[in-house]
Enzyme design. Structure first.
Site, short mmCIF file in Angstrom:
data_model
loop_
_atom_site.label_atom_id
_atom_site.label_comp_id
_atom_site.label_asym_id
_atom_site.label_seq_id
_atom_site.Cartn_x
_atom_site.Cartn_y
_atom_site.Cartn_z
N CYS A 132 36.25 -13.92 50.03
CA CYS A 132 36.35 -12.51 49.64
C CYS A 132 35.01 -11.79 49.77
O CYS A 132 34.98 -10.59 50.03
CB CYS A 132 36.87 -12.43 48.22
SG CYS A 132 35.92 -13.45 47.09
N GLU A 178 40.20 -10.05 40.45
CA GLU A 178 39.19 -10.32 41.49
C GLU A 178 39.94 -10.29 42.81
O GLU A 178 40.67 -11.22 43.13
CB GLU A 178 38.58 -11.71 41.28
CG GLU A 178 37.89 -11.91 39.94
CD GLU A 178 36.55 -11.21 39.89
OE1 GLU A 178 35.94 -10.97 40.95
OE2 GLU A 178 36.10 -10.87 38.78
N LYS A 209 48.39 -21.05 37.22
CA LYS A 209 49.19 -21.28 38.43
C LYS A 209 48.27 -21.19 39.64
O LYS A 209 47.84 -20.12 40.05
CB LYS A 209 50.29 -20.22 38.59
CG LYS A 209 51.25 -20.62 39.69
CD LYS A 209 51.78 -19.47 40.48
CE LYS A 209 51.02 -19.16 41.72
NZ LYS A 209 51.12 -20.14 42.81
N GLU A 259 40.77 -6.45 55.49
CA GLU A 259 40.30 -7.81 55.31
C GLU A 259 40.98 -8.71 56.35
O GLU A 259 42.19 -8.70 56.47
CB GLU A 259 40.68 -8.26 53.90
CG GLU A 259 40.00 -9.51 53.48
CD GLU A 259 40.27 -9.83 52.01
OE1 GLU A 259 41.42 -9.75 51.59
OE2 GLU A 259 39.31 -10.19 51.32
#
Ligand code: NAP
Ligand code: MG
Length: 501
Positions: A289, A255, A180, A389
């Site tokens: 990331c 991850e 997905k 982040e």
């Protein structure tokens, strides 16, 4: 700006066939231009089940896991060739759907081809261990087998690359898969499914169901017929994936997010380090990331270094994704652009000083969601810009006075994905590298890599590794086969006829 590929309308890819596009499809507008570029189908629970059933069948009774590694490798190499043939199209889809610069998208395609070729080599050499030195009558075989049906859930920032860090490794090992992709950027994943079929991948080995994560992703995570879930995305969704995966205690690899530091010592090549500090911040428009989103710079050089960074960042070209000159494209969508800008405002409230960027340079650009590369000086460790982040081109600058302080600052976040150290003094560079709590440390380079080198996180950046031998082994299970030969020493002593009681 004329669209390169026209509006793409996709169904799902289930059991080797494309389904008709759903009537209630999800439209995607290029975030750099506002143009309609694609419509993806909205997957249902029933379609996820169909895809998982197909993958289960292909694994349990299909030819794929039973083929030789050499045969699987051949199909992967053919897939790599087809990706090379269609590389321009793949790059353009990626640029249109993500809003990333086309030249960067081309690099993503190149890296994806290299990863696929490398995974083919690992598929050919997949083997276990034989223990023939236990004792004369005892042999142990440690067999490495594919782990089964793999669920893959991927994010929007590197749709192709994140898929390819998983797919050729998983199927190279003999697994089957249901993927997905992000509902915003599903195009290249569906194109890869087409190419895989063209390359000769048997039906059911790679299935794609598109749609919202809360429906399609959740159903894959919960399914008792999925043996391993390989997830790339945010730490928050990662946590809910672990929760949902409990039904059958499937293996999970995660991850997740990062808050990387670029750590600069006075004995670095400062011109290189300035360039790297800019690159680490603006690469993929900061939607990456492993970005270096914090600049930790030694106080002895901080003022001059920062002035050079501000000077250099002014040359970064923010522009339309399909413009060959563009270095920084658009943010993925309007709300994300607003979130990035609001984090800059919050940083100012918390004592930071904006020394570059900080506003939306939308005036000079087409209708999209742009953020100028931004630098905020004086960011304190306790503040949001240091800790959270951003996923945009916003660099938080903090000064340090010693090696200990640099390490302490770098590690003072919940994430642990990747950091870079800049020093020509090997004692300093290696000492710092060893003390950093992150899955990757770069010395005098940043956002670098090779298919042979694994990547992944520690702490809230997740667990499990992708790429390299370790990334291949993630998709395998060990089975120990123990063999006795010759006469067996009996456990139950049965009196022999005629022997004294
Ligand atoms: P995200 O919101 O976590 O979504 C990632 C994927 O999970 C998407 O396909 C999403 O679907 C799906 N999803 C959402 N809710 C779900 C649920 N309840 N169950 C199952 N799946 C669900 O991440 P993103 O916003 O796409 O990407 C940005 C994040 O990814 C950042 O935090 C970044 O650091 C991280 N990232 C990490 C790495 C790494 O290698 N460590 C690499 C790239 C990105 P929909 O969005 O389609 O609904
Ligand atoms: Mg999201």
């Amino acid at each position: 700006m004329a669209l390169a590929t026209g509006v793409r309308k996709y169904g799902h890819h289930i059991d080797g066939k494309e389904t008709a596009p759903s009537a209630d499809g999800l439209d995607r507008w290029c975030p750099g231009t506002g143009e309609h570029v694609a419509t993806f189908s909205r997957g249902t629970h029933a379609e996820v089940n169909e895809a998982i059933t197909a993958a289960r069948r292909a694994f349990d009774t299909g030819p794929w896991p039973r083929m030789s590694g050499q045969q699987r490798a051949r199909i992967l190499l053919r897939l790599a060739e087809l990706m090379r043939r269609d590389s321009d199209k793949l790059a353009r889809i990626e640029a249109e759907e993500v809003g990333k610069p086309i030249k960067l998208a081309r690099g993503d395609v190149e890296s994806s081809i290299a990863l696929t070729e490398y995974a083919a080599a690992l598929a050919m050499t997949l083997h276990g261990d034989a223990h023939t030195n236990l004792d004369d009558n005892f042999t142990g075989l440690v067999v490495r087998e594919p782990c089964g049906v793999v669920g893959m859930v991927t994010p929007w920032n590197f749709p192709l690359l994140q898929l390819i860090q998983k797919l050729p490794f998983a199927i190279g090992a003999g697994c089957t898969a249901v993927c997905k992709p992000s509902e915003l950027t599903s195009g290249t994943t569906l194109e890869i499914a087409r190419l895989a079929t063209e390359a000769g991948l048997p039906a059911g080995v790679f299935n794609v169901v598109t749609g919202p994560g809360s429906v399609v992703g959740q159903a894959i995570a919960e399914s008792p017929d999925v043996d391993l879930l390989s997830f790339t995305g945010s730490t928050g969704v990662g946590r809910s994936i672990v929760e949902a995966s409990k039904s059958n205690l499937k293996r999970v690899s995660l991850e997740l997010g990062g808050k990387g530091a670029t750590i600069v010592f006075p004995d670095a090549d400062l011109d290189d380090a300035v360039d790297a500090a800019v690159f680490a911040n603006v690469f993929n428009s900061g939607e990456c990331c492993v970005s270096g989103t914090r600049l930790l710079v030694h106080e002895d050089i901080a003022d001059d270094f920062l002035a050079a960074v501000v000077d250099r960042i002014a040359h970064v070209r923010v522009g339309s994704p399909l413009d060959e000159e563009t270095d920084v494209g658009a943010m993925i969508h309007e709300q994300h652009r607003d979130k990035v800008l609001s984090m800059v405002t919050q940083a100012e409230r918390e004592g930071g000083k904006v020394v570059a960027g900080g506003s939306d340079p939308v005036d000079s650009l087409p209708d999209g969601y742009y953020v100028a590369p931004t630098v905020v000086d004086g960011v304190a460790p306790g503040t949001a810009l240091f800790q959270e982040e951003v996923f945009g081109p916003v660099l938080a600058v903090t000064r340090f006075g010693s090696v200990d302080e640099a390490v302490e600052l770098a590690n003072a976040v919940e994430y642990g994905l990747a950091n870079s150290v800049w020093s020509k003094n090997i004692d300093v560079a290696l000492t710092v590298a060893k003390r950093l709590r992150s899955g990757t440390v770069w010395i005098n380079t940043v956002i670098d890599g090779a298919p042979q080198l694994p990547g992944g996180g520690v702490k809230a950046s997740g667990y499990g590794r992708e790429m390299g031998q370790a990334g291949f082994d993630e998709f395998t299970e060990l089975k120990t086969i123990q063999i006795r030969t010759g006469a067996r020493a009996k456990f139950v002593q049965v009196p022999q006829p005629g022997s004294p009681d």
